[in-house]
Design a protein around this motif. Sequence first.
Motif, PDB file in Angstrom:
ATOM      1  N   MET B 696       0.834  -1.210   0.000  1.00  0.00           N
ATOM      2  CA  MET B 696       0.000   0.000   0.000  1.00  0.00           C
ATOM      3  C   MET B 696       0.861   1.247   0.000  1.00  0.00           C
ATOM      4  SD  MET B 696      -3.200  -0.993   2.371  1.00  0.00           S
ATOM      5  CE  MET B 696      -2.272  -1.815   3.622  1.00  0.00           C
ATOM      6  N   ALA B 697       1.914   1.227   0.793  1.00  0.00           N
ATOM      7  CA  ALA B 697       2.756   2.419   0.904  1.00  0.00           C
ATOM      8  C   ALA B 697       3.463   2.726  -0.418  1.00  0.00           C
ATOM      9  CB  ALA B 697       3.788   2.224   2.016  1.00  0.00           C
ATOM     10  N   LEU B 698       3.850   1.692  -1.134  1.00  0.00           N
ATOM     11  CA  LEU B 698       4.694   1.943  -2.307  1.00  0.00           C
ATOM     12  C   LEU B 698       3.988   1.848  -3.650  1.00  0.00           C
ATOM     13  CD1 LEU B 698       8.053   0.154  -1.406  1.00  0.00           C
ATOM     14  CD2 LEU B 698       7.326   2.490  -0.894  1.00  0.00           C
ATOM     15  N   MET B 699       2.928   1.057  -3.775  1.00  0.00           N
ATOM     16  CA  MET B 699       2.451   0.840  -5.146  1.00  0.00           C
ATOM     17  C   MET B 699       0.951   0.685  -5.336  1.00  0.00           C
ATOM     18  SD  MET B 699       3.937  -3.039  -5.443  1.00  0.00           S
ATOM     19  CE  MET B 699       5.414  -2.622  -4.569  1.00  0.00           C
ATOM     20  N   GLU B 700       0.192   0.345  -4.317  1.00  0.00           N
ATOM     21  CA  GLU B 700      -1.193  -0.024  -4.573  1.00  0.00           C
ATOM     22  C   GLU B 700      -2.115   1.193  -4.643  1.00  0.00           C
ATOM     23  OE1 GLU B 700      -2.724  -3.201  -2.122  1.00  0.00           O
ATOM     24  OE2 GLU B 700      -0.735  -4.059  -1.938  1.00  0.00           O
ATOM     25  N   ILE B 701      -2.933   1.241  -5.665  1.00  0.00           N
ATOM     26  CA  ILE B 701      -3.996   2.256  -5.733  1.00  0.00           C
ATOM     27  C   ILE B 701      -4.960   1.851  -6.843  1.00  0.00           C
ATOM     28  CG2 ILE B 701      -2.604   3.733  -7.260  1.00  0.00           C
ATOM     29  CD1 ILE B 701      -4.073   6.162  -6.012  1.00  0.00           C
TER      30      ILE B 701
END
Lengths: 295, 797
Positions: B696-701
């Motif tokens: 979530m912090a680096l890539m998920e959206i």
Amino acid sequence: MQIPAPFDYVRASSVDNALALLDRHGAESRVVAGGHSLLPMMKLRLARPDWLIDINDLFELDYLLVDGPVMRIGAMTRHTTLLESDDVRRLFPIICDAERVIADPIVRNRGTIGGSLCQADPAEDLSTVCHVLEAVAVVRGPAGERMLSMAEFHRGPYETAVAQNELLIEVRVPIRAGSGSAYEKVERRVGDWAVAAAGASVTLAGDGTISQVAVGLTAVGLDHNVTEVEAILVGQAPAETLFIEAGRLASLACDPLADQRGPIDYKRHLADELTRRVLRVSCSRAAASVSDITI
Amino acid sequence: MTILEDRPSNPAAGDHDRPIGHGRMQRKEDPRFVRGKGHYIDDIVLPGMLHGAILRAPVAHARLVSIDTTEALAHPKVLAVITGSDLQALGLAWAPTLSMDVQAVLVTDKVRFQGQEVAFVVAEDRYAARDALELIEVEYDVLPPVVDARKAMDPGAPVIRDDLEGRTDNHIFDWEAGNKAETDAVFASADVVVKQEIVYPRVHPAPMETCGAVADFDPIDGRLTLYETTQAPHAHRTLFAMVSGIPEHKIRVVSPDIGGGFGNKVGIYPGYILAVVGSIVTGKPVKWVEDRSENLMSTSFARDYIMQGEIAATKDGKILALRTNVLADHGAFNATAQPTKYPAGFFHIFTGSYDLAAAHCTVTGVYTNKAPGGVAYACSFRVTEAVYLVERMVDILARKLDMDPAELRLRNFIKKEQFPYANKTGWEYDSGDYEPTMRLSMKMAGYDELRREQKEKRERGELMGIGISFFTETVGAGPRKDMDILGLGMADGAELRIHPTGKAVVRISVQSQGQGHETTFAQIVAEEIGIPPEDIDVVHGDTDQTPFGLGTYGSRSTPVSGAAVALVARKVREKARFIAAAMLETRPEDLEWEKGRWFVKGDPSVGKTMAEIAMGAHGTVALPEGIDGNLDAEVTYDPPNLTFPFGAYICVVDVDPGTGHVKVRRFIAVDDCGTRINPMIIEGQIHGGLTDGVGMALMEIIEFDAEGNCLGGSFMDYLIPTAMEVPDWETGFTVTPSPHHPIGAKGVGESATVGSPPAVVNAVVDALAPFGVVHMDMPCTPARVWEAMQGRTRPPV
Ligand SMILES: Cc1cc2nc3c(=O)[nH]c(=O)nc-3n(C[C@H](O)[C@H](O)[C@H](O)COP(=O)(O)OP(=O)(O)OC[C@H]3O[C@@H](n4cnc5c(N)ncnc54)[C@H](O)[C@@H]3O)c2cc1C
């Protein structure tokens, strides 16, 4: 489970048989190599061939050999084979650099160089690599074989000179003494397609100056090498100031689109940054290979 | 069954670190999983089974003009095509959501999000069903969509829910907690106030197994057997009874092996209902399994909170108060899963681990033309958003005060002696001892050494960041008096039977999606009655086989069902005492317990083992008045409070200054989940949750374009982390038991998902400090990090 539209399937037994099958089944037939580009598109129903001609039995196209001044790479050579070859690592480190960041081991075990080049995805890495190495594509069809430079072969995103009834057979890469090459890619996650990537190949003359250079970019809207850098680098000794200028020229030459991977200015910045990096590494690799030769 | 030795105990853990019931035992479910013998929804094949496929809307907002199914029906393998108007005739076009809203099963009037269910085809095989979707002709009249939640309440914004009577806007609810006047007063007189907009973008649980169902309606006896990917089989059965009119005793819901849930499998999706309708219409079993794109585009998402945070403190670093206004994007239908009283879940735990003088939050929920759902993805009912807010705000404050973020946290923790601690928004934290946990994480990390290294690197122009997050969770929903879902109280049943030969079966209401229930619950029983866990079978996931309960989510299995199981085992143990007394011809009060056996006080050689007592119970011994001839018991456990696990996480990142690429170099996670049952299972939960958090912090959206097209509809676009993005996890623990839980356990399933994103983002922001970056929103992709370095941070939505 994602389900493709209905299709028929046949396994080709030889290159000639594959060409005959392509001819017989016509416009809506496609060959499948590793299937790692074609099958996902079929599952999303973006590709809907009526016939799939499986060329995975064509072991005659799965080879890597050093043949005098060129390395010959059969079209069915898998990514993994390229990644693990000592000859490739020694002669064309750019290929190893690129293969290491193409997808993941599962994809690399099946995906082929032929499929990659024929798919011609704008974010595909081996097209850039082959441009930079000034490779030649060998294409065979009903009328025989043709030899195409990458500029002739690669016509743009998803478009090559290979006609529906032809096959890419082989990729020939010229071997140059005293050369070094490198590839670097920025990805959001391991296995993701490039946000942007750059590749370079440099040959050093006996006096340490650059006698030949090529720089290519991936995923930034450029289908050919950054030819602008040649004029400023050839004849010069490698120097950081030159790499900086080359990076600037690369960022001007590209034409990226904004997407989920990043905005235009970031991609231009990467063209610059990565061009500098791959030139730096290529020159030091070339210098090392020159000293190898003199030893 | 191999039982691994316990690891050497952690000196920081005090006296409580002895794990329960054989500790680090290998999971009982693993032999079938590692051999590929798990049995999932898609493995179920029933005689005569048909296959369903859903036609989904290609646009986000459109009036449905017409549907023509003639050609699809003419397909030789198609048996039925069901549309919204067919369902309307049956009164099934709309179904209640878990948040007292309604959701369209199939579109009747208007498409409200891209990927919404428009028609259902039932065919002889799944290929034909999929092909026939292309034969359905639908005409849409496209409407302007509401994509940006910030504009949902604009005057003149298109009204999405014109199906609801009297609806003239996209407002769903306003909710608040804490005392506004008190909080405003503290803010007004504080030395230092910092403000920040913090966005937690929409993400998706993306379990490995997508959602699916096999419905088998028997027209002769009117029984429905429904195999479903559900985390809450009992709640689903009751809801199906309420919606379909099939009497509840004629419905059996079975949740077989589940390939990951993370909240994605709590809700009732149209696909499940359509499989049932398909079976009723055709008289045959119908299987429906969605594909990956359907899962990503149409099933419950998580987060989507736009938070305006403010923190007040004295200039020497005493945190005084927190306040926040939240805009919550709930998509097209309010289908959030949470206790009825709390439309923003447990977000009001946003006061975190700190002793504050005042706090206040407001949350406004709005409709947008996006997939419904919410509160999925290991979030403990919005504790994820709450922890992210407070842990970012504390870091921003530390920067403002020029104070070390670890030091600022240590100064403001709720003290051990303040527990049970009543926070300012209505929670009573059961137990905690934060400082030793924080100090252990700093010791494991070598915190001071890391700061020194960072300083040196900064001088060389290298970007290294150290991020801290200290979270307090609130899990184990929950006390019946406060918590229900659609009127169903959140208590859990458990039944335990000891067979005559001393082997046992424990039946639980919660369902496992990878948490290892078959092992953990056997271990709890083993600890209480002294039967080895291998001799205890755990039955779950089948409403015909198990007592009622609300299911597995919000880390509630161990706090609620774990307590139920401990208590039912104690009940059996007590009953065994009476039976043993009868067998030994003595009085129950003259017996003493040692693990697995009742013996005569003062004469340990005279006693009866549980196996002997079980045989006795079923045998011919004359039993005392009121004791029936079995060794069985059942309980329903109503938790007196929630439990409050906590932990200290430290993340170390390196950022490539030329590309903005973030590498998580180290991650130290010290968790305190109270009494530890199986430490290996706990670590597994932590490892998975930390990986989630890094993702979530680096890539998920899940992004949308201006037309409302979902841009995250495949794993090419929606990135989830792999082993390559995460470091070797460094885990540690402390043990602060819950005082009100029978064995002191608190629940740990979501701790790491809740706690890790702020640690990673705090580390990235810390790395970017030389560029003056105070905050950046997730995901910290290379492009977004580079933009932040250029002084152009921007919200992701
Ligand atoms: C998850 C994932 C990630 C990936 N990431 C990357 C990445 O980062 N970088 C990258 O470069 N690639 C990436 N790829 C693509 C991968 O390298 C593919 O293997 C490659 O693009 C296609 O090779 P293939 O052999 O699988 O081709 P196929 O999918 O079999 O074929 C692709 C196309 O080429 C045609 N074709 C194949 N062989 C021949 C031939 N000999 N002559 C004529 N036509 C032919 C086919 O008809 C088809 O149209 C990724 C793929 C996946 C699934």
